[in-house]
Write an enzyme that holds these catalytic residues in place. Structure first.
Site, mmCIF file in Angstrom:
data_model
loop_
_atom_site.group_PDB
_atom_site.id
_atom_site.type_symbol
_atom_site.label_atom_id
_atom_site.label_comp_id
_atom_site.label_asym_id
_atom_site.label_seq_id
_atom_site.Cartn_x
_atom_site.Cartn_y
_atom_site.Cartn_z
ATOM 1 C CG ASN A 67 -1.786 1.211 1.321
ATOM 2 O OD1 ASN A 67 -1.861 1.986 0.373
ATOM 3 N ND2 ASN A 67 -2.450 1.397 2.451
ATOM 4 C CD1 TRP A 68 3.796 1.281 -2.648
ATOM 5 C CD2 TRP A 68 3.413 2.064 -4.713
ATOM 6 N NE1 TRP A 68 4.526 0.528 -3.523
ATOM 7 C CE2 TRP A 68 4.317 0.985 -4.801
ATOM 8 C CE3 TRP A 68 3.032 2.713 -5.888
ATOM 9 C CZ2 TRP A 68 4.835 0.546 -6.019
ATOM 10 C CZ3 TRP A 68 3.546 2.270 -7.093
ATOM 11 C CH2 TRP A 68 4.438 1.207 -7.154
ATOM 12 C CE LYS A 69 -0.257 3.270 4.706
ATOM 13 N NZ LYS A 69 -0.086 3.383 6.150
ATOM 14 C CG HIS A 88 -5.897 2.079 4.960
ATOM 15 N ND1 HIS A 88 -5.421 3.061 5.806
ATOM 16 C CD2 HIS A 88 -4.932 1.125 4.913
ATOM 17 C CE1 HIS A 88 -4.215 2.707 6.231
ATOM 18 N NE2 HIS A 88 -3.895 1.542 5.707
ATOM 19 C CD GLU A 146 -3.528 -2.150 7.364
ATOM 20 O OE1 GLU A 146 -2.417 -2.449 6.925
ATOM 21 O OE2 GLU A 146 -4.094 -1.085 7.085
ATOM 22 N N GLY A 204 2.381 2.505 11.028
ATOM 23 C CA GLY A 204 3.391 3.560 10.950
ATOM 24 C C GLY A 204 4.041 3.904 12.280
ATOM 25 C CB SER A 209 4.926 -1.567 12.469
ATOM 26 O OG SER A 209 4.541 -0.226 12.731
ATOM 27 N N GLY A 245 2.842 -0.945 4.457
ATOM 28 C CA GLY A 245 2.940 0.454 4.064
ATOM 29 C C GLY A 245 4.391 0.844 3.838
HETATM 30 P P1 13P Z 1 2.914 0.616 7.825
HETATM 31 O O1 13P Z 1 3.416 -0.683 7.238
HETATM 32 O O2 13P Z 1 3.672 1.816 7.354
HETATM 33 O O3 13P Z 1 2.764 0.526 9.311
HETATM 34 O O4 13P Z 1 1.430 0.819 7.238
HETATM 35 C C1 13P Z 1 0.532 -0.221 7.332
HETATM 36 C C2 13P Z 1 -0.645 0.089 6.503
HETATM 37 O O5 13P Z 1 -1.404 0.989 6.802
HETATM 38 C C3 13P Z 1 -0.837 -0.701 5.279
HETATM 39 O O6 13P Z 1 -2.103 -0.485 4.736
#
Ligand code: 13P
Length: 249
Positions: A7-9, A92, A164, A170, A208, A229
């Site tokens: 997920n590149w957000k 999400h 999640e 994060g 994470s 992420g």
């Molecule tokens: P991180 O891997 O940066 O914690 O993010 C997780 C996430 O939100 C994936 O959709």
């Protein structure tokens, strides 16, 4: 096959997105996992061209529940499918926070995605405060109860759930594999009770995840894969994740 979803957000220019795919698709390990890349909407056409004919699959970070109409800024499931997507993230936690997505809307999005032939990846997870006050189970229950409302067992089997925990995203503080396993089990039971789907529900862990900890979720926690992420952004780090997932790294 384990799912490894990136997920590149809100990250990456088109050029960066294409370079990432070029680096990843060259790996001989690609066919050994179900790799899903979730770029920004504007990067989807370029990424679709780049993944064409490779094992790397494409998804959207959201789809709206209506097929067409006066809905400024929305993207339909059919448009995402037409652009080359076969998956869509639904609700999400960042969309719940910044775009007011909720469980009821998630249910409608899930049904829209399914009817356009997309596999929804439905994100559920509790806030830190909810966890601190011992209300995690009830919070999650309402998320999957409402999200899965009205689905037949076969439709439910076509949905992937991503657990999640919001406090793990994060933060560098992932849920332990044991915690994730416990939640996954309660989700399986809850979805079975809601939809009649006895087994076959796929559940991912996200929050994470790193190349160092990923294996724990698959082996010990009985997850079907991970949603990543930050550690998915750099192609080399993503390939390290892939090596860890398929057991060669
Ligand atoms: P991180 O891997 O940066 O914690 O993010 C997780 C996430 O939100 C994936 O959709």
């Amino acid at each position: 096959m384990a799912v490894l979803a990136a997920n590149w957000k809100l990250h990456k220019s088109t050029e960066e997105a294409v370079a990432w795919v070029q680096a990843v698709k060259a790996s001989p390990l690609v066919p050994k996992a179900e790799i899903i890349v979730l770029p920004g909407f504007l990067q989807i056409p370029a990424v679709a061209r780049e993944v064409d004919g490779t094992g790397v699959r494409l998804g959207a970070q959201d789809v709206f529940w209506e097929a067409a109409g006066a809905y400024t800024g929305m993207v339909s499931a059919a448009q995402a499918q037409e652009a080359g997507c076969s998956y869509a993230l639904i609700a999400h936690s960042e969309r719940r926070r910044f775009a007011a997505d909720d469980d009821r809307g998630a249910g409608r999005r899930i049904r829209a995605a399914l009817s356009s032939g997309l596999t929804p990846i439905y994100c559920v997870g509790e806030e830190l405060e909810t966890r601190r006050t011992g209300r995690s189970r009830a919070a999650l229950r309402s998320q999957y109860d409402i999200g899965f409302a009205g689905l037949t067992p076969d439709e439910a089997r076509g949905v992937i759930v991503a657990y999640e925990p919001v406090w793990a995203i994060g933060s560098g503080q992932p849920a332990s594999p044991a915690e994730a396993a416990e939640v996954a089990q309660s989700i399986r039971e809850g979805v079975a009770g809601r939809t009649g789907l006895a087994n076959g529900l796929r559940i991912l862990y996200g929050g994470s995840v790193t190349p160092e900890n990923v294996k724990g979720y698959l082996a010990d926690a009985g997850m079907d894969g991970v949603l990543v992420g930050s550690a998915s952004l750099d192609a080399m780090e993503f390939l390290a994740l892939l090596r860890a997932v398929v057991g060669n790294g």
